[in-house]
Enzyme design. Sequence first.
Site, mmCIF file in Angstrom:
data_model
loop_
_atom_site.group_PDB
_atom_site.id
_atom_site.type_symbol
_atom_site.label_atom_id
_atom_site.label_comp_id
_atom_site.label_asym_id
_atom_site.label_seq_id
_atom_site.Cartn_x
_atom_site.Cartn_y
_atom_site.Cartn_z
ATOM 1 N N GLU A 116 0.843 -1.195 0.000
ATOM 2 C CA GLU A 116 0.000 0.000 0.000
ATOM 3 C C GLU A 116 0.878 1.244 0.000
ATOM 4 O O GLU A 116 2.041 1.197 0.430
ATOM 5 C CB GLU A 116 -0.929 0.008 1.215
ATOM 6 N N LYS A 118 2.792 4.480 1.074
ATOM 7 C CA LYS A 118 3.279 4.983 2.363
ATOM 8 C C LYS A 118 2.986 6.483 2.408
ATOM 9 O O LYS A 118 3.726 7.287 1.843
ATOM 10 C CB LYS A 118 4.772 4.721 2.532
ATOM 11 N N ASP A 120 2.840 10.201 3.410
ATOM 12 C CA ASP A 120 3.828 11.066 4.052
ATOM 13 C C ASP A 120 3.115 11.968 5.056
ATOM 14 O O ASP A 120 2.762 13.106 4.765
ATOM 15 C CB ASP A 120 4.545 11.900 2.985
ATOM 16 N N TYR A 225 -6.185 8.258 7.101
ATOM 17 C CA TYR A 225 -6.326 6.977 6.419
ATOM 18 C C TYR A 225 -5.898 5.865 7.378
ATOM 19 O O TYR A 225 -4.743 5.801 7.806
ATOM 20 C CB TYR A 225 -5.469 6.937 5.155
ATOM 21 N N LYS A 314 11.364 3.238 0.252
ATOM 22 C CA LYS A 314 11.217 4.680 0.093
ATOM 23 C C LYS A 314 11.788 5.130 -1.246
ATOM 24 O O LYS A 314 12.876 4.704 -1.647
ATOM 25 C CB LYS A 314 11.905 5.415 1.247
ATOM 26 N N CYS A 408 15.780 46.955 5.171
ATOM 27 C CA CYS A 408 14.806 46.588 4.140
ATOM 28 C C CYS A 408 15.415 46.808 2.764
ATOM 29 O O CYS A 408 15.937 47.897 2.477
ATOM 30 C CB CYS A 408 13.542 47.422 4.300
ATOM 31 N N CYS A 411 13.193 49.920 1.047
ATOM 32 C CA CYS A 411 13.143 51.302 1.543
ATOM 33 C C CYS A 411 14.279 51.630 2.504
ATOM 34 O O CYS A 411 14.349 52.751 3.019
ATOM 35 C CB CYS A 411 11.794 51.567 2.221
ATOM 36 N N CYS A 426 9.788 44.745 7.951
ATOM 37 C CA CYS A 426 10.019 46.177 7.756
ATOM 38 C C CYS A 426 8.844 46.939 8.359
ATOM 39 O O CYS A 426 7.695 46.731 7.953
ATOM 40 C CB CYS A 426 10.138 46.494 6.270
ATOM 41 N N CYS A 432 7.211 51.876 2.219
ATOM 42 C CA CYS A 432 7.868 50.688 1.662
ATOM 43 C C CYS A 432 7.059 50.197 0.462
ATOM 44 O O CYS A 432 5.931 49.710 0.606
ATOM 45 C CB CYS A 432 7.970 49.600 2.726
#
Length: 670
Positions: A116, A118, A120, A225, A314, A408, A411, A426, A432
Amino acid sequence: MQPSELAIGNEIKRLVHLIKHQNENYFQKGISEISDYEYDQLLKRLSLLEEAYPHLKQSHSPTEALGERPIPGFSLVYHQAPMLSLAKTYLEEEIAQFVTRVNKILPGSSIDFLCEPKIDGMALSIVYEQGKLVRVVTRGDGEKGDDITRNAIKCLPFPKTIEDFSYQSFEVRGEACMPKAVFEALNNVRKEQGEALWANPRNITAGTLKTLDIDLVKGRSLAFYGYSFYSQAHPCATQQEGLALLSKLGFATAPFYKLCSNTTEIMAYIHYWGQHKDELPFGIDGIVIKVNDLTQQTAIGMTSTSPRWAIAYKYQPDMAHSILEKVTFQVGRTGVVTPIAHFQPMALAGTMVRRASLYNADALAKKDLYVGDTIFIEKGGGIIPKVVGVDVTRRVKTSMPIAFAQICPACHTVLQREEGTVAYYCPNKQQCLPQLKGALLHFAHRKAMDIDSLGPKTVEALCKAKLVTTAVDLYTLRYEEMRSLEGFQQVMIQKLLSNIKSSKSKSFDKVVFALGIQYVGETVAKKLALYFKSMARLQRVTITELLQLPDVGEKIAQSIMDYLQDPFQQAILVGLQKAGLQFAMQEELVLHSKLPLASKKFVITGIFQQFTRQELIKYIEQAGGTLLSSISDKVDYLVVGSKAGSSKLAKAKTLAIPILGENDIARLVL
């Protein structure tokens, strides 16, 4: 001790320290600094060294640990039986060795293997007694885990009560995950709000289930699941029988499992899903192979950390390498600054990629990147490109390290960092340019003021010409002053002005959302508008009043207060009101009061036949009703479908709240 053993001992210490560091990041902080493949290779190397030099093995080695340590704030629960991790391999020959080993343990037996996907995600144990949900627990260290029942109930779709009285007390084990579509949608919202994108669905799944902030859980739809069913009273004979029973009881199970009888069939299954894994609604990182017969599983046995009757193959990650050309710093709509890695373009998992987010200052520092480095890029969850490593052996000695920006980039304002957060931002909202552009684009979004013609290029041109700096300036734009702008044709200008004029009729809840208050999405904006009814009332709000609203926690409430008390934002509100925007729900309230479910508050639970959950919510709201997430004395009705939550039913009965079926809703509306 011989010098060679001294070196080996030092290497073991280094690996132990590195693996524990990665465990701390992943299990406690939700951060993946390296890929699963790199982590597995570290663990495998440590295991081989410990086998060759057992006298150098450290106490509490990570090779003996099964998972994460408990999270402070959650109750610790011991599993009825250990939740062991699976042995893992990336090599096809080790799958053949596994099959051969199983056949040697059970000579002459007919053995089927259930294969089945796997998933994640995050392994969970769900326990029922007398047909009622008792608790949901994480894998933890395999022996004990965290009780996350409160969070799981909020965001996982599994039955809270079992109607089939043949199966009253049992345990379900399975995998929680965030579907790809949900992950992409949430990341799109984060992008619009100027926040750093999440790296992968697995990390955010773990973060959602293990957060102490229940407000973060709401709105994050996860999936669950089941893969194993355990009951002393009704044991299953095979894994396949267990999966069929889980489906019967109302649990989702991973689709497309297959029984295989030999290595050739197993590898054909592995190869097929290696090519088609992107078609699944959830991320997978491999295939699990289990002996199907549970009696045979018992005969085969297990080690202290994993069953001998199962193995996980895997897939190698979708990874490639490139040359880091530079790191730039991107300012989002809310002022948060994100480092972006730019590298030589390359093909990765079917698309060309040339840049990847480095998330924040802490993550950048841990990468220890230099200009010109050979870096490894992987698609996190098969979706988002991320830098997962660097080949320091190829580093040019004259190259320069990359440090996080102190000012920044747009600006030149000195960046700030709030205590307890990872983000630098910022503070110069007034001047900005990226923040101003982001605010304008959010204001014009189709779910906000819906100014269709106001896209990124148009905003860029208007800002560059200094015709627009805030949303207020949109409503003073004139045809004559735009005619001289490059690319602005007569039809385009007229359409833009027409769309801006039309936006004045957008309802008050759209205006609230368009303001771009940090953490206030479309749903919260609508609740603010319906509850306070006008901007004048909202501007007099207290934080205590805000916290009374469903889905508004301390973080959101404080953000709203900060916005309303900011002189810059107050000036914008004055300008928008003068421009003629809807600052109250007056017309809507007149109509709303005549609707059949006006002023009525509902909670829904269970699965419905005539409606999907979203269709039922829309049906109630269109009839004037308001949806709440939990039962309280403020609720007028509880709407119940099949497999309804027992706790909500019990609390509704205690508070004497009327309980309706979906047909009863239709009768109320009519």
